[in-house]
Design a protein around this motif. Structure first.
Motif, mmCIF file in Angstrom:
data_model
loop_
_atom_site.group_PDB
_atom_site.id
_atom_site.type_symbol
_atom_site.label_atom_id
_atom_site.label_comp_id
_atom_site.label_asym_id
_atom_site.label_seq_id
_atom_site.Cartn_x
_atom_site.Cartn_y
_atom_site.Cartn_z
ATOM 1 N N PRO A 73 98.595 43.525 50.006
ATOM 2 C CA PRO A 73 98.716 44.485 51.114
ATOM 3 C C PRO A 73 99.870 45.450 50.862
ATOM 4 N N ILE A 74 99.730 46.656 51.350
ATOM 5 C CA ILE A 74 100.803 47.640 51.251
ATOM 6 C C ILE A 74 101.236 48.034 52.664
ATOM 7 N N PHE A 75 102.334 48.790 52.726
ATOM 8 C CA PHE A 75 102.856 49.213 54.023
ATOM 9 C C PHE A 75 102.251 50.543 54.449
ATOM 10 N N ALA A 76 102.173 50.703 55.752
ATOM 11 C CA ALA A 76 101.789 51.983 56.346
ATOM 12 C C ALA A 76 102.933 52.447 57.231
ATOM 13 N N HIS A 77 103.269 53.739 57.152
ATOM 14 C CA HIS A 77 104.315 54.326 57.978
ATOM 15 C C HIS A 77 103.665 55.136 59.090
ATOM 16 N N VAL A 78 104.180 54.955 60.310
ATOM 17 C CA VAL A 78 103.626 55.641 61.473
ATOM 18 C C VAL A 78 104.648 56.657 61.977
ATOM 19 N N TYR A 79 104.250 57.923 62.001
ATOM 20 C CA TYR A 79 105.094 59.005 62.480
ATOM 21 C C TYR A 79 104.544 59.511 63.808
ATOM 22 N N VAL A 80 105.455 59.725 64.790
ATOM 23 C CA VAL A 80 105.070 60.290 66.068
ATOM 24 C C VAL A 80 105.875 61.569 66.276
ATOM 25 N N ASP A 81 105.168 62.664 66.445
ATOM 26 C CA ASP A 81 105.803 63.972 66.621
ATOM 27 C C ASP A 81 106.795 64.253 65.505
ATOM 28 N N GLY A 82 106.400 63.871 64.265
ATOM 29 C CA GLY A 82 107.205 64.178 63.084
ATOM 30 C C GLY A 82 108.317 63.205 62.801
ATOM 31 N N THR A 141 107.627 53.556 63.149
ATOM 32 C CA THR A 141 107.479 52.142 62.803
ATOM 33 C C THR A 141 106.868 52.023 61.420
ATOM 34 N N ILE A 142 107.108 50.867 60.788
ATOM 35 C CA ILE A 142 106.527 50.517 59.488
ATOM 36 C C ILE A 142 105.766 49.218 59.681
ATOM 37 N N THR A 143 104.510 49.205 59.242
ATOM 38 C CA THR A 143 103.685 48.008 59.438
ATOM 39 C C THR A 143 103.005 47.631 58.132
ATOM 40 N N LEU A 144 102.862 46.323 57.897
ATOM 41 C CA LEU A 144 102.184 45.828 56.700
ATOM 42 C C LEU A 144 100.683 45.767 56.971
ATOM 43 N N ALA A 145 99.915 46.415 56.128
ATOM 44 C CA ALA A 145 98.455 46.449 56.307
ATOM 45 C C ALA A 145 97.844 45.190 55.708
ATOM 46 N N ASN A 146 97.946 44.102 56.458
ATOM 47 C CA ASN A 146 97.426 42.818 55.972
ATOM 48 C C ASN A 146 96.446 42.172 56.943
ATOM 49 N N HIS A 160 101.040 63.459 72.317
ATOM 50 C CA HIS A 160 101.804 63.253 71.086
ATOM 51 C C HIS A 160 100.900 63.412 69.872
ATOM 52 N N THR A 161 101.490 63.805 68.760
ATOM 53 C CA THR A 161 100.793 63.850 67.475
ATOM 54 C C THR A 161 101.268 62.672 66.644
ATOM 55 N N VAL A 162 100.319 61.805 66.239
ATOM 56 C CA VAL A 162 100.671 60.616 65.467
ATOM 57 C C VAL A 162 99.983 60.709 64.107
ATOM 58 N N CYS A 163 100.726 60.447 63.040
ATOM 59 C CA CYS A 163 100.218 60.479 61.668
ATOM 60 C C CYS A 163 100.558 59.164 60.986
ATOM 61 N N VAL A 164 99.657 58.697 60.111
ATOM 62 C CA VAL A 164 99.862 57.447 59.383
ATOM 63 C C VAL A 164 99.777 57.733 57.894
ATOM 64 N N TYR A 165 100.667 57.103 57.104
ATOM 65 C CA TYR A 165 100.746 57.295 55.662
ATOM 66 C C TYR A 165 100.642 55.950 54.954
ATOM 67 N N GLY A 166 99.845 55.897 53.868
ATOM 68 C CA GLY A 166 99.800 54.723 53.002
ATOM 69 C C GLY A 166 100.906 54.832 51.979
ATOM 70 N N ILE A 167 101.671 53.746 51.800
ATOM 71 C CA ILE A 167 102.853 53.795 50.922
ATOM 72 C C ILE A 167 102.505 53.304 49.528
#
Length: 793
Positions: free
Chosen positions: A506-515, A519-524, A554-561
């Motif tokens: 599993p890798i981490f995903a970063h969650v951005y809200v309004d830039g 939070t950082i969450t493990l995609a497991n 709000h604008t929320v974006c998620v990134y795969g690390i």
């Protein structure tokens, strides 16, 4: 050598990794060049009921056979097909099972066991012919065979001695072949037909004229031409070759013009004849018997190059000269090129048992060649790169061999093809199952040509290419999908999946809200759908996370690390989400004023917890008190069932008399950003100070007695009374208003009668005025003035 054709085993995996929205997409092309795979099996032959010991040898070399026939039955009549010998039926069953266990189809050979003209009569009558066809089908069905092999020679022999039988036999046999072929095909079976050799149509002899080559070739699946007994047991001494190459070629030259070549199987003898100079019929001999004769009589085997067959001569102990022609591995090797020359379906051996054991290596080398063979089966995207699977065998050894992997003509890996492949072991029994390869090669994003080679270790002269595939590695960056976003009461939730092509972890995903990173969450999380689409990576790639936000949009974006070869942390998506506030809700329903107090009531809930929360009460802008909203409110529980009913409040605070503005606030305990007001109200508060009256002041000797009554509105208990001389700075006397006063009780029944007082006050020179005060004990803001009286003189 045999014609090399492509025959590929079914692959173990269904195909390239499936894809889902936003997922990794791979392109795997067809092999870039022709590749070595399973050569076509081109050998067939007979296991006879008197040579069942050959079954094991045939089964062990099953990968060389297109089919095998069990020579076991003969037709006694139109409806009766019976065993030709006394070998138990159980042996036939085990023979069929042993051969079929190697993936080799088994047909049942039936010979003509009828008398002169009988078969011609059966086949000429449509009714008896149909009965005969049904009997043949029933025989094949009973033993689970793959079809029927017709070896009807007797009818031809009878026609040789009675030419009048030629035409009815030929016509009837043509009809039988056509109808039986159709019937067997309807049941998923094949039809093989064995025919005597000839070089023209209809043929030079009555026996040969019985077989209509064109018609048989049209309807039969296999036509086995008996290209042997060129010199038979009835030939005169010194005999000659059993099946010379030149003689065989004259037969094939004609046969391929009237029968599709791929249906023709050239007969190959595995026996010989021993002719004696004394005359008479020759004696049939096996290869081991010839070897013994050579040893016994110190004879020297010779080779007839024009005939492609060995022979030997010797003189026995009685002085009789012998000429022996026979077939061995060298004779087979001399004939095999005819298969390729004429494009034949293969060869048919008569018959197994006591053959030269060297034929197996000759046949194997002719089938596979000296170089490695196998199959590069799959190239699929896999954690860490591309997974390559397949198998490889060197025909000269049962040991595992290496395979080399080339990417764009550059060798990148060598791996031992030693993985267990039961399917390969079953098909290529003599080589075993330890020939599979399964390896992963790391690749950066791009398109590549991947080729796999089997590394020769035996007599071969090259490293065979097992196949090439074009593979597109679309990215090394994480992939995935930001699937959903929502929220309420100050909590924003996101969910989806992500994985990195370079690892199954599993890798981490970063969650951005309004830039802003929130939070950082493990995609497991378990995602079976992802595992189905990306089987190499497994299911542990889902993510779900929550963050607290203020109410609003709000604008929320998620990134795969990225953790591998990738260069960026790709955005999996952005979404716009409206989230309701997380502040408490409720209602300030009422306020009532008392004597120096006020009581507020209502209800409140914090949406982030089912537990009761506190409320704060402000009076005229100042904090006046607090309480917990934990009172039972069934109406609230009905409106908010997930929170329950325990959210009512009734809080009493002190307040001076007069009109006041009262506000109640719910105290936030969750992700809300404020303690919202539940409302404000106006309320009038009555005087809360003690009341009463100084009734009389009388003299009693050198002191005065002050009498009256006093009540504090906030209690039914007696209170203290203080008496001052007017102008004095300190009390002259104190006492408790606890004497019975029924008149007071009549006016204030809720407080009772015990509120009278009679207090002794020391006299002071010059008289004066006495004043009385009731001491406040409740929420009042002053001691109650009861009055002043002059002391008597």
């Amino acid at each position: 050598m045999f014609h090399r054709a492509t025959l590929r085993r079914p692959s173990a995996l269904a195909g390239i990794v499936a894809t889902v929205a936003g997922s990794l997409i791979a392109t795997v092309g067809h092999p870039a060049t022709a590749h070595a795979a399973t050569p076509q099996r081109q050998a067939s032959g007979w296991i006879t009921y008197w040579q069942t010991g050959s079954t094991t040898q045939v089964a062990n070399n099953g990968d060389l056979f297109s089919d095998v026939s069990v020579f076991w039955f003969h037709a006694a009549s139109a409806t009766s097909i019976v065993p030709s010998g006394s070998t138990p039926d159980s042996v036939l069953q085990s023979t069929i099972a042993a051969v079929r266990s190697r993936g080799v189809p088994v047909t049942i050979t039936v010979t003509d066991g009828t008398g002169s003209g009988v078969m011609a009569s059966i086949l000429s009558n449509p009714t008896t012919r149909t009965q005969h066809e049904q009997a043949l089908l029933a025989l094949a069905t009973r033993y689970g065979a793959s079809g029927i092999d017709l070896d009807y020679e007797n009818m031809a022999v009878y026609a040789n001695s009675n030419p009048a039988l030629v035409q009815p036999t030929r016509t009837g046999f043509d009809a039988l072949v056509q109808e039986l072929s159709t019937l067997l095909h309807q049941h998923g079976m094949i039809l093989a037909v064995d025919v005597m050799s000839k070089t023209s149509e209809p043929g030079a002899t009555p026996a040969g004229q019985v077989y209509d080559y064109p018609t048989i070739g049209r309807w039969a699946d296999r036509v086995r031409i008996m290209t042997y007994d060129q010199h038979s047991a009835g030939s005169a001494y010194p005999g000659g070759p059993i099946s010379s190459i030149s003689w065989v070629q004259t037969i094939l030259n004609f046969a391929v013009t009237v029968i599709p070549p791929r249906k023709i199987f050239m007969g190959v003898p595995l026996y010989g004849y021993d002719w004696a100079s004394t005359g008479g019929r020759a004696k049939a001999v096996t290869y081991p018997q010839v070897v013994n004769l050579v040893a016994q009589y110190h004879a020297t085997p010779r080779w007839s190059a024009p005939d492609g067959e060995p022979y030997v001569t010797y003189t026995d102990a009685s002085g009789v000269q012998h000429s022996v022609w026979y077939n061995d591995a060298n004779a087979l090797q001399a004939r095999l090129p005819l298969v390729g020359k004429y494009g034949l379906g293969g060869v048919a051996f008569w018959s197994f048992g006591d053959e030269d054991p060297g034929i197996w290596s000759i046949l194997r080398a002719a089938t596979y060649g000296p170089n490695p063979f196998g199959n590069f089966e799959q190239a699929v995207l896999w954690p860490g790169g591309v997974r390559l699977t397949g198998w490889a065998i060197d025909p000269n050894t049962a040991s595992s061999i290496n395979v080399d992997v080339y990417v764009d003509r550059v060798m990148v890996q060598r791996v031992l093809a030693s993985g267990n492949r039961p399917d390969v072991g079953t098909f290529y029994y003599v080589y075993g199952s330890a020939h599979g390869f399964d390896t992963v090669i790391p690749l950066h994003a791009g398109t590549y040509t991947i080729c796999v080679y089997g590394i020769n270790v035996g007599l071969g002269d090259t490293n065979s290419q097992l196949g090439c595939r074009t593979v597109t590695m679309p990215t090394n960056n994480p992939v995935g999908n930001f699937e959903a976003a929502g929220g309420a009461y100050g909590v924003l939730t996101v969910s989806g999946w992500t994985l990195d092509p370079d690892t199954a972890d599993p890798i981490f995903a970063h969650v951005y809200v309004d830039g802003q990173l929130r939070t950082i969450t493990l995609a497991n999380g378990n995602r079976p759908d992802v595992a189905a689409a990306f089987p190499g990576w497994g299911a542990a790639h889902g993510f779900s996370a929550s963050v607290t936000v203020t109410g609003g949009t709000h604008t929320v974006c998620v990134y795969g690390i990225n953790v591998g070869f990738g260069t960026v942390n790709p955005q999996l998506g952005c979404k716009t989400v409206s989230v309701s506030s997380g502040n408490p809700v409720g209602n300030f329903e009422s306020v009532t004023g008392g004597l120096g107090t006020l009581t507020v009531s209502g209800w409140t809930i914090d949406p982030n917890t089912p537990a009761p929360i506190d409320v704060h009460v402000y009076v005229d802008g100042r904090f006046a008190g607090s309480g917990t909203a934990n009172a039972n409110r069934p109406d609230v529980g009905a409106a908010f069932p997930s929170y329950g009913p325990d959210h009512g409040f009734a809080v009493t605070v002190g307040a001076p008399s007069g009109t006041h503005t009262v506000c109640v606030y719910a105290i936030n305990v969750g992700p809300g950003e404020a303690n919202p007001p539940l409302g404000c109200r106006q309320v009038s508060v009555a005087n809360a100070n003690p009341i009463g009256h100084l009734d009389t002041v009388t003299r009693n000797g050198n002191q005065f007695v002050a009498q009256g009554w006093a009540i504090d509105p906030n209690t039914a208990d007696p209170i203290d009374v203080v008496v001052y001389y007017l102008g004095g700075s300190s009390p002259a006397a104190t006492g408790t208003a606890d004497l019975p006063r029924p008149d007071v009780a009549a006016v204030f029944p809720a407080y009772g009668p015990n509120h009278g007082f009679a207090i002794d006050v020391p006299a002071q020179p010059g008289g004066g005025v006495l004043c009385a005060f009731g001491l406040n004990v409740g929420p009042g803001d002053a001691n109650g003035f009861l009055g002043c009286l002059s002391v008597p003189q």
